[in-house]
Scaffold this motif. Structure first.
Motif, PDB file in Angstrom:
ATOM      1  N   PHE A  48      -1.454  -5.772   2.213  1.00 47.35           N
ATOM      2  CA  PHE A  48      -1.652  -4.929   3.397  1.00 47.35           C
ATOM      3  C   PHE A  48      -1.204  -3.501   3.123  1.00 47.35           C
ATOM      4  O   PHE A  48      -1.912  -2.544   3.455  1.00 47.35           O
ATOM      5  N   VAL A  49      -0.042  -3.343   2.514  1.00 52.20           N
ATOM      6  CA  VAL A  49       0.486  -2.002   2.238  1.00 52.20           C
ATOM      7  C   VAL A  49      -0.444  -1.257   1.285  1.00 52.20           C
ATOM      8  O   VAL A  49      -0.722  -0.073   1.482  1.00 52.20           O
ATOM      9  N   GLU A  50      -0.945  -1.938   0.270  1.00 47.86           N
ATOM     10  CA  GLU A  50      -1.888  -1.304  -0.658  1.00 47.86           C
ATOM     11  C   GLU A  50      -3.157  -0.860   0.070  1.00 47.86           C
ATOM     12  O   GLU A  50      -3.653   0.246  -0.150  1.00 47.86           O
ATOM     13  N   ALA A  51      -3.676  -1.721   0.947  1.00 43.48           N
ATOM     14  CA  ALA A  51      -4.893  -1.382   1.690  1.00 43.48           C
ATOM     15  C   ALA A  51      -4.634  -0.201   2.622  1.00 43.48           C
ATOM     16  O   ALA A  51      -5.476   0.699   2.745  1.00 43.48           O
ATOM     17  N   ALA A  52      -3.485  -0.190   3.277  1.00 31.91           N
ATOM     18  CA  ALA A  52      -3.152   0.920   4.168  1.00 31.91           C
ATOM     19  C   ALA A  52      -3.012   2.220   3.388  1.00 31.91           C
ATOM     20  O   ALA A  52      -3.470   3.277   3.836  1.00 31.91           O
ATOM     21  N   ALA A  53      -2.395   2.159   2.225  1.00 31.06           N
ATOM     22  CA  ALA A  53      -2.246   3.356   1.396  1.00 31.06           C
ATOM     23  C   ALA A  53      -3.605   3.874   0.944  1.00 31.06           C
ATOM     24  O   ALA A  53      -3.850   5.086   0.964  1.00 31.06           O
ATOM     25  N   ASP A  54      -4.491   2.978   0.563  1.00 29.94           N
ATOM     26  CA  ASP A  54      -5.845   3.379   0.167  1.00 29.94           C
ATOM     27  C   ASP A  54      -6.581   4.028   1.337  1.00 29.94           C
ATOM     28  O   ASP A  54      -7.261   5.037   1.170  1.00 29.94           O
ATOM     29  N   PHE A  55      -6.438   3.449   2.513  1.00 31.09           N
ATOM     30  CA  PHE A  55      -7.071   3.998   3.715  1.00 31.09           C
ATOM     31  C   PHE A  55      -6.556   5.406   3.991  1.00 31.09           C
ATOM     32  O   PHE A  55      -7.344   6.327   4.244  1.00 31.09           O
ATOM     33  N   MET A  56      -5.245   5.574   3.957  1.00 34.39           N
ATOM     34  CA  MET A  56      -4.658   6.886   4.233  1.00 34.39           C
ATOM     35  C   MET A  56      -5.101   7.912   3.189  1.00 34.39           C
ATOM     36  O   MET A  56      -5.374   9.067   3.526  1.00 34.39           O
ATOM     37  N   TYR A  59      -8.736   8.948   3.948  1.00 31.45           N
ATOM     38  CA  TYR A  59      -8.921   9.753   5.150  1.00 31.45           C
ATOM     39  C   TYR A  59      -7.820  10.800   5.339  1.00 31.45           C
ATOM     40  O   TYR A  59      -7.634  11.316   6.436  1.00 31.45           O
ATOM     41  N   GLU A  60      -7.134  11.145   4.258  1.00 32.22           N
ATOM     42  CA  GLU A  60      -6.032  12.093   4.325  1.00 32.22           C
ATOM     43  C   GLU A  60      -6.459  13.431   4.935  1.00 32.22           C
ATOM     44  O   GLU A  60      -5.778  13.980   5.797  1.00 32.22           O
TER      45      GLU A  60
END
Length: 75
Positions: A48-56, A59-60
């Motif tokens: 989950f943390v990896e996916a959230a980091a990729d998302f951020m 869309y940074e």
């Protein structure tokens, strides 16, 4: 991946709960217990943390622009 057999002792209520949960999920008790241990070991959380980091990261610029506009509007 090779498998190792573990023998554990639990009370009957715990055993029945494991059987019912496994049945509800359409998996064996062995698989259900294996999934619980993996979750407890943090594999799911790590994913989950990896996916959230990729998302951020993806869309940074959108977030930066949006929050910059909000800050400018409150001055």
């Amino acid at each position: 991946m090779s498998k190792t057999q573990l023998n554990v002792r639990v009370d009957e209520a715990t055993a029945e709960a494991a059987r019912q949960r496994a049945l509800q999920r359409g998996m064996s008790v062995n698989r259900y217990i294996e999934e619980l241990v993996k979750q407890d070991a943090g594999e799911v959380g790590h994913t989950f943390v990896e996916a959230a980091a990729d998302f951020m990261k993806q869309y940074e610029s959108v977030f930066a622009e949006e929050f910059a506009l909000e800050r400018e509007g409150t001055r």
